[in-house]
Design an enzyme around this catalytic site. Structure first.
Site, PDB file in Angstrom:
ATOM      1  N   TYR A 140     -99.220 -16.860  28.231  1.00 31.17           N
ATOM      2  CA  TYR A 140     -98.306 -15.849  27.399  1.00 31.17           C
ATOM      3  C   TYR A 140     -98.684 -14.467  27.907  1.00 31.17           C
ATOM      4  CZ  TYR A 140     -96.640 -12.572  23.725  1.00 31.17           C
ATOM      5  OH  TYR A 140     -96.220 -11.614  23.329  1.00 31.17           O
ATOM      6  N   ASN A 169    -100.715  -6.721  15.974  1.00 30.07           N
ATOM      7  CA  ASN A 169    -100.376  -7.801  14.875  1.00 30.07           C
ATOM      8  C   ASN A 169     -98.863  -7.242  14.354  1.00 30.07           C
ATOM      9  OD1 ASN A 169    -102.988  -8.795  15.742  1.00 30.07           O
ATOM     10  ND2 ASN A 169    -102.243 -10.641  14.398  1.00 30.07           N
TER      11      ASN A 169
HETATM   12  N1  UDP Z   1    -104.824 -17.251  11.144  1.00 30.91           N
HETATM   13  C1  UDP Z   1    -105.453 -18.141  10.076  1.00 30.91           C
HETATM   14  N2  UDP Z   1    -104.665 -19.266   9.771  1.00 30.91           N
HETATM   15  C2  UDP Z   1    -103.273 -19.306  10.062  1.00 30.91           C
HETATM   16  C3  UDP Z   1    -102.920 -18.503  10.870  1.00 30.91           C
HETATM   17  C4  UDP Z   1    -103.619 -17.411  11.481  1.00 30.91           C
HETATM   18  O1  UDP Z   1    -106.611 -18.086  10.075  1.00 30.91           O
HETATM   19  O2  UDP Z   1    -102.858 -20.168   9.472  1.00 30.91           O
HETATM   20  C5  UDP Z   1    -105.739 -16.265  11.728  1.00 30.91           C
HETATM   21  C6  UDP Z   1    -105.969 -16.418  13.295  1.00 30.91           C
HETATM   22  O3  UDP Z   1    -107.110 -17.058  13.615  1.00 30.91           O
HETATM   23  C7  UDP Z   1    -105.988 -14.682  13.760  1.00 30.91           C
HETATM   24  C8  UDP Z   1    -105.135 -13.988  12.672  1.00 30.91           C
HETATM   25  O4  UDP Z   1    -104.992 -15.152  11.410  1.00 30.91           O
HETATM   26  O5  UDP Z   1    -107.216 -14.539  13.466  1.00 30.91           O
HETATM   27  C9  UDP Z   1    -103.985 -13.514  12.952  1.00 30.91           C
HETATM   28  O6  UDP Z   1    -103.243 -14.716  13.517  1.00 30.91           O
HETATM   29  P1  UDP Z   1    -101.587 -14.541  13.963  1.00 30.91           P
HETATM   30  O7  UDP Z   1    -101.334 -15.885  14.518  1.00 30.91           O
HETATM   31  O8  UDP Z   1    -100.839 -14.265  12.742  1.00 30.91           O
HETATM   32  O9  UDP Z   1    -101.550 -13.476  14.942  1.00 30.91           O
HETATM   33  P2  UDP Z   1    -102.446 -13.409  16.577  1.00 30.91           P
HETATM   34  O10 UDP Z   1    -103.461 -12.689  16.359  1.00 30.91           O
HETATM   35  O11 UDP Z   1    -102.660 -14.829  17.034  1.00 30.91           O
HETATM   36  O12 UDP Z   1    -101.375 -12.772  17.273  1.00 30.91           O
END
Ligand code: UDP
Length: 328
Positions: A140, A169
């Site tokens: 990605y 984010n």
């Molecule tokens: N995260 C989590 N549980 C979930 C989804 C996300 O602990 O069910 C954590 C993930 O590991 C990251 C943060 O939340 O550290 C943000 O994740 P998200 O997928 O929203 O966005 P990313 O940072 O991957 O773009």
């Protein structure tokens, strides 16, 4: 301006479309509705079509007298990009290159590109500035970086003006409550916690509690979608032929997963059931943006500067749209 917004029926795209219309621009949304929502944009502004249909794009560019493109259309699931890279390279790179060729044929030379913090991979130093080396760790991020590079070459050779905006984010929803985040499947932290608070999920699973951060959970920089939308408009308005803009977009401050959960509990007044789980592959411990460059160059500054205010807007959307765009 006459602006074509690809992927304009998606989460970030629809917020940008709303803002551009409010500011008096002539906006056309081009979206295949695979992930986008018909109800997220005014019906008279929506053209349903795929980026691969170049003859239609040719026609639209002429008929609608398009003079700028904001390109959101892309696949965005990091995990899926690892298991099905063909899908990501094809849609995010090949289809974007064919869009760029349409624009070149018609002399449309103003382009704002939706890029991502995922182009940086796992940087050593925080906050991430525009000088931080870009070493994506998944298809990605790599597909987005490849487009940034192609755009730089087009800018140089064909005097395009382009902006690559690397979002951290994206979160929250339009405070007016009419549009918001609705992904299937949902993988983003804030909507998942809200759904757990609403009892739609049994719990929120924390992906890793043994990171080298103060509370052991990952830290991210959450930026409100309307602040993102504002940055796109500023870039569009200021772009000059032959100019390249590269900007990181965050609020310059990170929150841990546990802090986000507490903030959702405070906003909703509901206890969120939590399960501590293992790390998710490919998650860097900390990602925080520096937004100094765009602040200096374009005067952009986030209006939403703390997580509670962002979550209030997300909660407003989820509370009033329990089934997302299928509510009512
Ligand atoms: N995260 C989590 N549980 C979930 C989804 C996300 O602990 O069910 C954590 C993930 O590991 C990251 C943060 O939340 O550290 C943000 O994740 P998200 O997928 O929203 O966005 P990313 O940072 O991957 O773009």
């Amino acid at each position: 301006m006459h602006i074509l917004v690809t992927g304009g029926a998606g989460y970030i795209g629809s917020h940008a479309v709303r803002l551009f219309l409010e500011r008096g621009h002539e906006v056309w949304v081009y979206d295949n509705l695979v992930y986008g929502h018909r109800a997220a944009v005014p019906s008279e502004r929506l053209i349903v079509g795929d980026l691969s249909e170049t003859h239609r794009l040719d026609q639209i560019l002429v008929e609608k007298r398009i003079d700028a493109v904001v390109h959101f259309a892309a696949y965005t699931y990091v995990g899926e990009s690892v298991t099905n890279p063909a899908k990501y390279w094809h849609n995010n790179l090949v289809n974007t290159l064919s869009l760029m060729e349409c624009l070149r044929r018609h002399g449309v030379a103003r382009f704002v590109f939706s890029s991502t913090a995922a182009t940086f991979g796992i940087p050593e130093k925080m906050p991430i500035t525009e000088d931080t080396p870009q070493h994506p760790i998944n298809p990605y991020g790599a597909s987005k970086l490849a487009v940034e590079q192609a755009l730089a070459d087009y800018t140089h050779a064909y005097k395009w003006g382009f902006a690559a905006l690397r979002y951290f984010n994206a979160s929250g929803a339009y405070a007016g409550g009419t549009i918001g985040e609705d992904h299937t499947p949902e993988t983003h932290l804030i909507p998942l916690i809200i759904q757990a608070a609403q009892g739609k999920r049994p719990h929120i699973e924390i992906f890793g509690t043994d990171y080298s951060t103060p509370d052991g959970t990952c830290i991210r920089d959450y930026i409100h979608v309307d602040d993102l939308a504002e940055a796109h408009l500023l870039a569009l308005e200021k772009l000059q032929p032959g100019q390249q803009m590269h900007y990181n977009l965050g609020i310059g401050r990170g929150y841990s997963v546990r802090e986000v959960i507490s903030a959702v509990e405070a906003v909703t007044g509901k206890k969120v059931p939590v399960k501590e789980g293992p790390r998710r592959a490919g998650d860097p411990p900390v990602l925080v943006a520096s937004f100094e460059k765009i602040q200096r160059a374009l005067g952009w500054t986030p209006r939403y500067t703390d997580i509670t205010a962002i979550i209030e807007t997300a909660w407003n959307w989820h509370r009033t749209h329990p089934k997302g765009y299928r509510s009512k």
